[in-house]
Design a protein around this motif. Structure first.
Motif, PDB file in Angstrom:
ATOM      1  N   ILE A 103      47.052  20.886  32.468  1.00 47.61           N
ATOM      2  CA  ILE A 103      46.491  20.064  31.387  1.00 47.61           C
ATOM      3  C   ILE A 103      45.375  19.164  31.927  1.00 47.61           C
ATOM      4  N   SER A 104      44.732  19.607  32.988  1.00 49.29           N
ATOM      5  CA  SER A 104      43.673  18.776  33.570  1.00 49.29           C
ATOM      6  C   SER A 104      42.562  18.507  32.565  1.00 49.29           C
ATOM      7  N   ASP A 105      42.304  19.468  31.659  1.00 49.69           N
ATOM      8  CA  ASP A 105      41.278  19.241  30.641  1.00 49.69           C
ATOM      9  C   ASP A 105      41.678  18.109  29.702  1.00 49.69           C
ATOM     10  N   LEU A 106      42.967  18.036  29.361  1.00 48.31           N
ATOM     11  CA  LEU A 106      43.443  16.985  28.478  1.00 48.31           C
ATOM     12  C   LEU A 106      43.428  15.632  29.186  1.00 48.31           C
ATOM     13  N   ILE A 107      43.855  15.624  30.441  1.00 43.88           N
ATOM     14  CA  ILE A 107      43.841  14.379  31.203  1.00 43.88           C
ATOM     15  C   ILE A 107      42.417  13.848  31.337  1.00 43.88           C
ATOM     16  N   SER A 108      41.481  14.762  31.628  1.00 52.07           N
ATOM     17  CA  SER A 108      40.084  14.359  31.773  1.00 52.07           C
ATOM     18  C   SER A 108      39.539  13.794  30.469  1.00 52.07           C
ATOM     19  N   ARG A 109      39.888  14.448  29.362  1.00 54.67           N
ATOM     20  CA  ARG A 109      39.417  13.962  28.066  1.00 54.67           C
ATOM     21  C   ARG A 109      39.927  12.550  27.792  1.00 54.67           C
ATOM     22  N   CYS A 110      41.171  12.301  28.119  1.00 54.93           N
ATOM     23  CA  CYS A 110      41.784  11.002  27.819  1.00 54.93           C
ATOM     24  C   CYS A 110      41.200   9.902  28.715  1.00 54.93           C
ATOM     25  N   TYR A 111      41.228  10.124  30.022  1.00 53.59           N
ATOM     26  CA  TYR A 111      40.751   9.102  30.952  1.00 53.59           C
ATOM     27  C   TYR A 111      39.236   8.941  30.904  1.00 53.59           C
ATOM     28  N   PHE A 120      39.861   4.715  26.364  1.00 53.95           N
ATOM     29  CA  PHE A 120      40.638   4.335  27.546  1.00 53.95           C
ATOM     30  C   PHE A 120      40.075   3.053  28.160  1.00 53.95           C
ATOM     31  N   HIS A 121      38.766   2.986  28.293  1.00 54.73           N
ATOM     32  CA  HIS A 121      38.153   1.789  28.878  1.00 54.73           C
ATOM     33  C   HIS A 121      38.324   0.586  27.965  1.00 54.73           C
ATOM     34  N   ARG A 122      38.284   0.808  26.656  1.00 54.57           N
ATOM     35  CA  ARG A 122      38.566  -0.289  25.726  1.00 54.57           C
ATOM     36  C   ARG A 122      39.995  -0.791  25.900  1.00 54.57           C
ATOM     37  N   GLY A 123      40.921   0.145  26.059  1.00 54.17           N
ATOM     38  CA  GLY A 123      42.319  -0.228  26.234  1.00 54.17           C
ATOM     39  C   GLY A 123      42.542  -1.051  27.483  1.00 54.17           C
ATOM     40  N   VAL A 124      41.925  -0.637  28.585  1.00 55.77           N
ATOM     41  CA  VAL A 124      42.062  -1.375  29.856  1.00 55.77           C
ATOM     42  C   VAL A 124      41.483  -2.781  29.706  1.00 55.77           C
ATOM     43  N   ALA A 125      40.296  -2.868  29.100  1.00 54.62           N
ATOM     44  CA  ALA A 125      39.654  -4.176  28.937  1.00 54.62           C
ATOM     45  C   ALA A 125      40.471  -5.079  28.018  1.00 54.62           C
ATOM     46  N   THR A 128      44.479  -8.881  23.941  1.00 56.65           N
ATOM     47  CA  THR A 128      44.112  -8.634  22.541  1.00 56.65           C
ATOM     48  C   THR A 128      44.319  -7.150  22.224  1.00 56.65           C
ATOM     49  N   PRO A 129      44.646  -6.822  20.982  1.00 56.39           N
ATOM     50  CA  PRO A 129      44.816  -5.396  20.608  1.00 56.39           C
ATOM     51  C   PRO A 129      43.495  -4.664  20.716  1.00 56.39           C
ATOM     52  N   PRO A 130      43.489  -3.466  21.298  1.00 53.70           N
ATOM     53  CA  PRO A 130      42.240  -2.692  21.380  1.00 53.70           C
ATOM     54  C   PRO A 130      41.846  -2.143  20.028  1.00 53.70           C
ATOM     55  N   ARG A 131      40.565  -1.935  19.839  1.00 59.12           N
ATOM     56  CA  ARG A 131      40.033  -1.343  18.603  1.00 59.12           C
ATOM     57  C   ARG A 131      39.669   0.121  18.916  1.00 59.12           C
ATOM     58  N   TRP A 132      40.587   1.018  18.593  1.00 60.15           N
ATOM     59  CA  TRP A 132      40.384   2.430  18.917  1.00 60.15           C
ATOM     60  C   TRP A 132      39.327   3.047  18.009  1.00 60.15           C
ATOM     61  N   GLU A 133      38.482   3.885  18.597  1.00 58.41           N
ATOM     62  CA  GLU A 133      37.434   4.568  17.841  1.00 58.41           C
ATOM     63  C   GLU A 133      37.550   6.085  17.916  1.00 58.41           C
TER      64      GLU A 133
END
Length: 275
Positions: free
Chosen positions: A244-252, A257-262, A268-273
């Protein structure tokens, strides 16, 4: 809900077609509602209704704004009470059964692989093909007293495809599969609640609230994480651990993902797009 777009396969059908049953699709912002609308026959599926369902699944796939699909039977007496038995009178050979199971498998597999989470809302009965539809959904909730089963060993004397038996086993385990198929048991929602097959059992008047809560949770969660996780589960059904390396790459590699980390660092809750 307001602002919904409603439609079905074969727009402009006659009154006779409507009386024979329809599968309606209404999209309200990010929630798709699929309604099995043949309450006089407990929403038993005709061939045309299966075609409607396939069309609804395809339309949802073509609507990027949809985040979850909710499936429900009209009338409050049944989710879907299987395939309309009258249609089996034309069967003459075993090959008719093979063709039928392949047709149903195609539709159920499309639902199983739909690109958004799915929720089956069960009131009354989910039987035969109706149970297969519910099994293909990610989540199921039920009104108290709802019943589930495939009592074909004491009714029609037919059988299920391997794919539909596998989905039933996936949701309930082999013990319940044998009880449903060999003993023709029809367990209630309360019987199945301890298995985890249902994520909620509510009073009938509380179903709408339960649906809203699940839709809200899906809406509030990271869409790429949900999509990648559902695809990972599908690939795992093949047996050996998949790549599932393609899926992992897509997610990370996503901006989400960067919004979530920040956001985590600030509390504060992340604003997913979804990107």
């Amino acid at each position: 809900m307001t602002g919904a777009r409603d439609g079905h396969a074969g727009h402009g059908a006659t009154d006779e077609r409507a009386a024979a049953g329809r599968v309606r699709l209404a999209i309200d912002q990010d929630v798709a509602h699929i309604t099995f609308d043949r309450p006089a026959a407990r929403n038993a599926m005709t061939w045309a209704m299966y075609a409607d369902l396939a069309d609804a699944i395809a339309r949802i796939g073509d609507t990027p704004s949809v985040r979850i699909a909710v499936l429900r039977g009209a009338g409050g007496k049944a989710f879907v009470a299987g395939t309309d038995i009258a249609q089996f009178h034309a069967f003459r050979t075993g090959e008719d059964g093979v063709a039928y199971e392949r047709k149903i498998d195609s539709c159920i597999t499309a639902l199983d692989r739909i690109g958004v989470p799915t929720l089956a809302v069960v009131e009354g009965y989910a039987v035969g093909g109706g149970l297969a539809i519910a099994n293909a959904c990610d989540f199921r909730i039920a009104a108290a007293g709802a019943r589930f089963g495939v009592p074909i060993a004491r009714t029609l004397g037919n059988c299920l495809s391997a794919a539909n038996v596998a989905r039933l086993e996936r949701g309930l385990g082999v013990a319940w599969v044998k009880r449903m198929l060999l003993l023709a048991e029809m367990p209630t929602a309360e019987d199945l609640a301890p298995t985890g097959y249902l994520c909620a059992v509510t009073a009938p008047g509380e179903l709408d609230g339960a649906v809203s809560r699940i839709c809200r949770r899906i809406r509030d969660h990271a869409p790429i994480t949900i999509d990648v996780t559902r695809e990972t589960v599908r690939r795992l059904e093949g047996g050996a651990a998949p790549d599932i390396s393609d899926l992992i790459s897509r997610c990370y590699g996503s901006a989400d993902f960067h919004r979530g980390v920040a956001a985590f660092g600030t509390g504060t809750p992340p604003r997913w797009e979804g990107r």
